[in-house]
Design a protein around this motif. Structure first.
Motif, mmCIF file in Angstrom:
data_model
loop_
_atom_site.group_PDB
_atom_site.id
_atom_site.type_symbol
_atom_site.label_atom_id
_atom_site.label_comp_id
_atom_site.label_asym_id
_atom_site.label_seq_id
_atom_site.Cartn_x
_atom_site.Cartn_y
_atom_site.Cartn_z
ATOM 1 N N UNK A 39 6.121 7.163 2.427
ATOM 2 C CA UNK A 39 6.994 6.689 3.351
ATOM 3 C C UNK A 39 6.109 5.696 4.384
ATOM 4 N N UNK A 40 6.891 4.595 5.016
ATOM 5 C CA UNK A 40 6.103 3.814 5.617
ATOM 6 C C UNK A 40 5.532 4.356 6.900
ATOM 7 N N UNK A 41 6.125 5.540 7.404
ATOM 8 C CA UNK A 41 5.652 6.166 8.450
ATOM 9 C C UNK A 41 4.410 6.850 8.380
ATOM 10 N N UNK A 42 3.906 7.214 7.220
ATOM 11 C CA UNK A 42 2.762 7.913 6.739
ATOM 12 C C UNK A 42 1.499 7.702 7.598
ATOM 13 N N UNK A 43 1.293 6.605 7.665
ATOM 14 C CA UNK A 43 -0.084 5.951 8.182
ATOM 15 C C UNK A 43 0.136 5.312 9.799
ATOM 16 N N UNK A 44 1.209 5.714 10.560
ATOM 17 C CA UNK A 44 1.330 5.182 11.940
ATOM 18 C C UNK A 44 0.494 5.651 12.565
ATOM 19 N N UNK A 45 -0.053 4.586 13.551
ATOM 20 C CA UNK A 45 -0.914 5.008 14.442
ATOM 21 C C UNK A 45 -0.115 5.401 15.769
ATOM 22 N N UNK A 46 -0.473 6.706 16.188
ATOM 23 C CA UNK A 46 0.300 7.255 17.377
ATOM 24 C C UNK A 46 -0.108 6.638 18.528
ATOM 25 N N UNK A 77 0.683 -1.320 -0.063
ATOM 26 C CA UNK A 77 -0.019 -0.119 0.045
ATOM 27 C C UNK A 77 1.000 1.192 -0.133
ATOM 28 N N UNK A 78 1.783 1.386 0.935
ATOM 29 C CA UNK A 78 2.767 2.410 0.945
ATOM 30 C C UNK A 78 3.636 2.563 -0.653
ATOM 31 N N UNK A 79 3.998 1.369 -0.997
ATOM 32 C CA UNK A 79 4.714 1.567 -2.152
ATOM 33 C C UNK A 79 3.720 2.045 -3.302
ATOM 34 N N UNK A 80 2.551 1.417 -3.467
ATOM 35 C CA UNK A 80 1.486 1.761 -4.367
ATOM 36 C C UNK A 80 1.301 3.501 -4.397
#
Length: 69
Positions: free
Chosen positions: A56-63, A49-52
């Protein structure tokens, strides 16, 4: 949740779930379930999903997720 963050991102950017599914090579049904919290996202799917979306992998990180000490 990560799925909700991805869903919000798609809505903000005007990207459809169908487009994401095709680009990430994940079924539309699976994408829909993930983004609506009906199933968990496995690591390989998250990476796809992040590649598509070219983010960056951190974009959807749940805080709210806490790491084990």
């Amino acid at each position: 949740m990560v799925g909700e963050n991805i869903k919000q991102y798609l809505e903000n950017k005007g990207v459809t779930q169908v487009f994401l599914a095709e680009k990430a090579k994940i079924s539309t049904g699976a994408i829909n379930q993930m983004l609506n919290g009906k199933r968990k996202i496995i690591v390989e799917e998250y990476l796809a999903i992040c590649e598509a979306l070219e983010v960056p992998l951190e974009t959807f990180k749940d805080s709210t997720i806490k790491r084990a000490s």
